[in-house]
Design a protein around this motif. Structure first.
Motif, PDB file in Angstrom:
ATOM      1  N   GLU A 170     -14.593 -21.833 -10.560  1.00 44.27           N
ATOM      2  CA  GLU A 170     -16.036 -21.629 -10.754  1.00 44.27           C
ATOM      3  C   GLU A 170     -16.793 -22.674  -9.915  1.00 44.27           C
ATOM      4  OE1 GLU A 170     -19.839 -22.629 -12.064  1.00 44.27           O
ATOM      5  OE2 GLU A 170     -18.120 -23.939 -12.467  1.00 44.27           O
ATOM      6  N   PHE A 171     -17.974 -22.327  -9.436  1.00 39.87           N
ATOM      7  CA  PHE A 171     -18.702 -23.166  -8.469  1.00 39.87           C
ATOM      8  C   PHE A 171     -18.932 -24.609  -8.937  1.00 39.87           C
ATOM      9  CE2 PHE A 171     -22.601 -25.081  -6.850  1.00 39.87           C
ATOM     10  CZ  PHE A 171     -22.368 -25.061  -5.482  1.00 39.87           C
ATOM     11  N   ASN A 172     -19.459 -24.815 -10.145  1.00 42.89           N
ATOM     12  CA  ASN A 172     -19.836 -26.180 -10.550  1.00 42.89           C
ATOM     13  C   ASN A 172     -18.621 -27.110 -10.600  1.00 42.89           C
ATOM     14  OD1 ASN A 172     -22.525 -25.501 -10.785  1.00 42.89           O
ATOM     15  ND2 ASN A 172     -22.400 -25.048 -12.972  1.00 42.89           N
ATOM     16  N   VAL A 173     -17.505 -26.584 -11.079  1.00 46.99           N
ATOM     17  CA  VAL A 173     -16.302 -27.411 -11.160  1.00 46.99           C
ATOM     18  C   VAL A 173     -15.675 -27.541  -9.773  1.00 46.99           C
ATOM     19  CG1 VAL A 173     -14.038 -27.676 -12.233  1.00 46.99           C
ATOM     20  CG2 VAL A 173     -15.952 -26.792 -13.571  1.00 46.99           C
ATOM     21  N   PHE A 174     -15.681 -26.458  -9.013  1.00 43.87           N
ATOM     22  CA  PHE A 174     -15.138 -26.477  -7.654  1.00 43.87           C
ATOM     23  C   PHE A 174     -15.884 -27.486  -6.779  1.00 43.87           C
ATOM     24  CE2 PHE A 174     -15.459 -24.875  -3.275  1.00 43.87           C
ATOM     25  CZ  PHE A 174     -14.126 -24.880  -2.928  1.00 43.87           C
ATOM     26  N   HIS A 175     -17.195 -27.564  -6.966  1.00 38.74           N
ATOM     27  CA  HIS A 175     -18.028 -28.421  -6.106  1.00 38.74           C
ATOM     28  C   HIS A 175     -17.667 -29.893  -6.276  1.00 38.74           C
ATOM     29  CE1 HIS A 175     -21.617 -28.875  -3.594  1.00 38.74           C
ATOM     30  NE2 HIS A 175     -21.849 -29.977  -4.264  1.00 38.74           N
ATOM     31  N   ASP A 176     -17.369 -30.289  -7.504  1.00 40.11           N
ATOM     32  CA  ASP A 176     -16.971 -31.679  -7.742  1.00 40.11           C
ATOM     33  C   ASP A 176     -15.899 -31.725  -8.826  1.00 40.11           C
ATOM     34  OD1 ASP A 176     -16.645 -34.363  -7.956  1.00 40.11           O
ATOM     35  OD2 ASP A 176     -18.790 -34.850  -8.005  1.00 40.11           O
ATOM     36  N   PRO A 177     -14.673 -31.355  -8.453  1.00 35.29           N
ATOM     37  CA  PRO A 177     -13.607 -31.283  -9.462  1.00 35.29           C
ATOM     38  C   PRO A 177     -13.324 -32.626 -10.114  1.00 35.29           C
ATOM     39  CG  PRO A 177     -12.878 -30.305  -7.369  1.00 35.29           C
ATOM     40  CD  PRO A 177     -14.211 -30.955  -7.109  1.00 35.29           C
ATOM     41  N   GLU A 178     -13.364 -33.701  -9.321  1.00 34.74           N
ATOM     42  CA  GLU A 178     -13.090 -35.019  -9.914  1.00 34.74           C
ATOM     43  C   GLU A 178     -14.123 -35.333 -10.996  1.00 34.74           C
ATOM     44  OE1 GLU A 178     -12.561 -34.449  -6.663  1.00 34.74           O
ATOM     45  OE2 GLU A 178     -10.411 -34.882  -6.712  1.00 34.74           O
ATOM     46  N   ALA A 179     -15.381 -35.006 -10.706  1.00 33.07           N
ATOM     47  CA  ALA A 179     -16.434 -35.298 -11.695  1.00 33.07           C
ATOM     48  C   ALA A 179     -16.200 -34.502 -12.976  1.00 33.07           C
ATOM     49  CB  ALA A 179     -17.804 -34.969 -11.111  1.00 33.07           C
ATOM     50  N   ALA A 180     -15.820 -33.243 -12.837  1.00 34.14           N
ATOM     51  CA  ALA A 180     -15.571 -32.430 -14.043  1.00 34.14           C
ATOM     52  C   ALA A 180     -14.416 -33.024 -14.844  1.00 34.14           C
ATOM     53  CB  ALA A 180     -15.287 -30.979 -13.653  1.00 34.14           C
ATOM     54  N   ALA A 181     -13.349 -33.406 -14.130  1.00 34.10           N
ATOM     55  CA  ALA A 181     -12.181 -33.969 -14.822  1.00 34.10           C
ATOM     56  C   ALA A 181     -12.560 -35.273 -15.530  1.00 34.10           C
ATOM     57  CB  ALA A 181     -11.052 -34.213 -13.820  1.00 34.10           C
ATOM     58  N   ILE A 182     -13.329 -36.112 -14.842  1.00 34.19           N
ATOM     59  CA  ILE A 182     -13.732 -37.400 -15.434  1.00 34.19           C
ATOM     60  C   ILE A 182     -14.664 -37.161 -16.633  1.00 34.19           C
ATOM     61  CG2 ILE A 182     -15.142 -39.471 -15.027  1.00 34.19           C
ATOM     62  CD1 ILE A 182     -14.045 -39.383 -12.084  1.00 34.19           C
ATOM     63  N   ALA A 183     -15.619 -36.259 -16.470  1.00 27.53           N
ATOM     64  CA  ALA A 183     -16.580 -36.016 -17.563  1.00 27.53           C
ATOM     65  C   ALA A 183     -15.858 -35.505 -18.808  1.00 27.53           C
ATOM     66  CB  ALA A 183     -17.658 -35.032 -17.112  1.00 27.53           C
ATOM     67  N   LEU A 184     -14.918 -34.581 -18.627  1.00 31.18           N
ATOM     68  CA  LEU A 184     -14.203 -34.032 -19.797  1.00 31.18           C
ATOM     69  C   LEU A 184     -13.305 -35.094 -20.424  1.00 31.18           C
ATOM     70  CD1 LEU A 184     -13.310 -30.430 -18.545  1.00 31.18           C
ATOM     71  CD2 LEU A 184     -15.166 -31.136 -20.064  1.00 31.18           C
ATOM     72  N   ASP A 185     -12.665 -35.866 -19.566  1.00 32.34           N
ATOM     73  CA  ASP A 185     -11.791 -36.917 -20.053  1.00 32.34           C
ATOM     74  C   ASP A 185     -12.587 -37.969 -20.831  1.00 32.34           C
ATOM     75  OD1 ASP A 185      -8.980 -37.311 -19.579  1.00 32.34           O
ATOM     76  OD2 ASP A 185      -9.594 -39.323 -18.900  1.00 32.34           O
ATOM     77  N   ALA A 186     -13.706 -38.382 -20.242  1.00 26.77           N
ATOM     78  CA  ALA A 186     -14.534 -39.410 -20.886  1.00 26.77           C
ATOM     79  C   ALA A 186     -15.108 -38.889 -22.199  1.00 26.77           C
ATOM     80  CB  ALA A 186     -15.659 -39.843 -19.943  1.00 26.77           C
ATOM     81  N   ALA A 187     -15.541 -37.627 -22.200  1.00 25.98           N
ATOM     82  CA  ALA A 187     -16.100 -37.063 -23.438  1.00 25.98           C
ATOM     83  C   ALA A 187     -15.042 -37.088 -24.539  1.00 25.98           C
ATOM     84  CB  ALA A 187     -16.603 -35.645 -23.186  1.00 25.98           C
ATOM     85  N   ALA A 188     -13.798 -36.745 -24.194  1.00 28.03           N
ATOM     86  CA  ALA A 188     -12.719 -36.760 -25.199  1.00 28.03           C
ATOM     87  C   ALA A 188     -12.494 -38.184 -25.706  1.00 28.03           C
ATOM     88  CB  ALA A 188     -11.439 -36.178 -24.597  1.00 28.03           C
ATOM     89  N   GLU A 189     -12.442 -39.128 -24.770  1.00 35.20           N
ATOM     90  CA  GLU A 189     -12.232 -40.535 -25.165  1.00 35.20           C
ATOM     91  C   GLU A 189     -13.337 -41.046 -26.074  1.00 35.20           C
ATOM     92  OE1 GLU A 189     -10.374 -42.003 -21.055  1.00 35.20           O
ATOM     93  OE2 GLU A 189     -11.845 -43.388 -21.914  1.00 35.20           O
ATOM     94  N   LEU A 190     -14.564 -40.579 -25.802  1.00 32.14           N
ATOM     95  CA  LEU A 190     -15.729 -41.082 -26.547  1.00 32.14           C
ATOM     96  C   LEU A 190     -16.059 -40.211 -27.753  1.00 32.14           C
ATOM     97  CD1 LEU A 190     -17.913 -41.862 -23.383  1.00 32.14           C
ATOM     98  CD2 LEU A 190     -16.837 -43.554 -24.893  1.00 32.14           C
ATOM     99  N   SER A 191     -15.175 -39.237 -28.032  1.00 34.44           N
ATOM    100  CA  SER A 191     -15.358 -38.318 -29.175  1.00 34.44           C
ATOM    101  C   SER A 191     -16.680 -37.559 -29.109  1.00 34.44           C
ATOM    102  CB  SER A 191     -15.260 -39.068 -30.506  1.00 34.44           C
ATOM    103  OG  SER A 191     -14.036 -39.722 -30.594  1.00 34.44           O
ATOM    104  N   ILE A 192     -17.064 -37.141 -27.920  1.00 28.21           N
ATOM    105  CA  ILE A 192     -18.255 -36.292 -27.778  1.00 28.21           C
ATOM    106  C   ILE A 192     -17.771 -34.839 -27.758  1.00 28.21           C
ATOM    107  CG2 ILE A 192     -20.202 -35.653 -26.295  1.00 28.21           C
ATOM    108  CD1 ILE A 192     -19.970 -38.482 -25.009  1.00 28.21           C
ATOM    109  N   PRO A 193     -18.222 -33.999 -28.697  1.00 30.00           N
ATOM    110  CA  PRO A 193     -17.781 -32.606 -28.673  1.00 30.00           C
ATOM    111  C   PRO A 193     -18.314 -31.893 -27.420  1.00 30.00           C
ATOM    112  CG  PRO A 193     -18.978 -33.127 -30.709  1.00 30.00           C
ATOM    113  CD  PRO A 193     -19.128 -34.305 -29.799  1.00 30.00           C
ATOM    114  N   VAL A 194     -17.496 -30.984 -26.884  1.00 30.13           N
ATOM    115  CA  VAL A 194     -17.881 -30.274 -25.654  1.00 30.13           C
ATOM    116  C   VAL A 194     -17.727 -28.771 -25.850  1.00 30.13           C
ATOM    117  CG1 VAL A 194     -17.319 -29.899 -23.207  1.00 30.13           C
ATOM    118  CG2 VAL A 194     -17.155 -32.206 -24.166  1.00 30.13           C
ATOM    119  N   THR A 195     -18.754 -28.035 -25.426  1.00 30.98           N
ATOM    120  CA  THR A 195     -18.665 -26.579 -25.364  1.00 30.98           C
ATOM    121  C   THR A 195     -18.729 -26.159 -23.905  1.00 30.98           C
ATOM    122  OG1 THR A 195     -19.706 -26.242 -27.508  1.00 30.98           O
ATOM    123  CG2 THR A 195     -19.814 -24.403 -25.971  1.00 30.98           C
TER     124      THR A 195
END
Ligand code: BDR
Ligand code: CA
Length: 329
Positions: A170-195
């Motif tokens: 998908e475009f948003n993740v494709f455009h900056d895959p590292e950012a998506a991976a970091i954001a999801l990883d950080a959200a999990a570490e910080l216990s932020i729920p993600v939809t």
């Protein structure tokens, strides 16, 4: 939809459908839009800032601070999507240019300030990225404390099934895959729920040409006219009789989450693959035998993935809010 309006911030790459999302977030009484931050994606970031200010000014929301953020992905070169969104990134409508200036803070600083101010007053902000997650990754890694003021992240991006920027991604993740991976990883570490409001639902809430014409007919340079013209642009560009409200669906998901069918699933972002780089690999296997014998081990990140949507409900929500603000309801 009762009680206090939900504090919300949008991170956008406006973007025809980001404009649709802004029109809803800025006008719906159930939401308290506290800031909008911009990132390069569909168009270069300066165009994104101009388009965003222009949409907010159209609906009289010059009170909402708008900041410029990352101009490029963390590692990739930018690949804009002007073939989808037009040369100016917002449908080449010749729409009014903004008369107001962006906030002088960098997007990451504005997001930090809004989240920490919310935390200080016992509130929690819903963060809605509808763009590559460069700003969000930088925010969560630079200022992890912001988690205290974040209720959840509802992002448009990824897919359990198909891609659009490539067959896989998908475009948003494709455009900056590292950012998506970091954001999801950080959200999990910080216990932020993600939809994840991804491509599995993104194309479903569509507005017909007739409905778009009704919106345009309101006229007067209103948000309704703009909304109708954005839909007409997409219908023309794709040669269809209807067009998606796109990113606006992620805002609908904040207002009316019950219209989504979701499942909490493990997810990884593919960073290494060539043909599959930027794919969100959503694990839908349900036999524990396979899961426990997976040589990769269990993914550390689980998100609530939208797999179905009551599309008419979201289209009605979007149209009604925009028509009401324009005084046409
Ligand atoms: C996403 O990419 C952009 O083109 C749209 O604005 C949306 O956020 C869809 O893949
Ligand atoms: Ca977008």
């Amino acid at each position: 939809m009762t009680g206090e309006p939900k504090p919300i911030v949008l991170d956008v790459d406006t973007g025809v459908d980001d404009a649709c999302a802004l029109l809803l977030a800025a006008t719906h009484p159930a939401l308290d839009l506290r800031a909008v931050t911009c990132v390069g994606g569909n168009a270069p970031v300066d165009d994104v800032v101009r388009n965003t200010l222009s949409v907010l000014e159209t609906v009289g929301r010059t009170d909402v601070p708008v900041s410029r953020g990352a101009a490029r992905p963390l590692l990739e070169h930018p690949h804009d999507a002007r073939h989808v969104h037009g040369d100016d990134g917002m449908g080449d409508l010749g729409w009014r240019r903004p008369t107001v200036q962006p906030d002088t803070r960098h997007a990451v600083e504005l997001l930090r300030d809004v989240c920490l101010a919310a935390a200080a007053s016992g509130e929690h902000v819903t963060v809605v990225p509808t763009a590559p997650m460069t700003n969000i990754a930088l925010l969560l890694r630079t200022y992890p404390d912001v988690a205290r003021g974040i209720a959840e992240i509802v992002f448009m991006g990824g897919a359990a099934q198909v891609g659009n920027a490539t067959a896989s991604a998908e475009f948003n993740v494709f455009h900056d895959p590292e950012a998506a991976a970091i954001a999801l990883d950080a959200a999990a570490e910080l216990s932020i729920p993600v939809t994840m409001y991804g491509l599995d639902v993104f194309y479903d809430p569509v507005v017909s040409r007739e409905q778009a014409a009704e919106l345009v007919a309101v006229g007067g340079g209103t948000g309704a006219e703009l909304a109708g013209r954005l839909i007409q642009f997409q219908c023309d560009r794709f040669g269809r009789d209807a067009a998606t409200i796109g990113d606006a669906g992620a805002v609908c998901a904040v207002i009316d989450p019950d219209a989504l069918t979701t499942q909490v699933l493990p997810i990884r972002v593919e960073l290494a693959g060539h043909w599959s780089r930027g794919r969100t690999i959503v694990d839908r296997r349900d036999w524990s035998g396979d899961l426990s014998h997976d040589p990769h081990g269990e993914p550390p990140v689980r998100v609530r993935v939208a797999l179905g949507v009551d599309h008419d409900r979201y289209v009605d929500l979007w149209r009604e809010s925009i028509l009401r603000q324009a005084g046409a309801r």
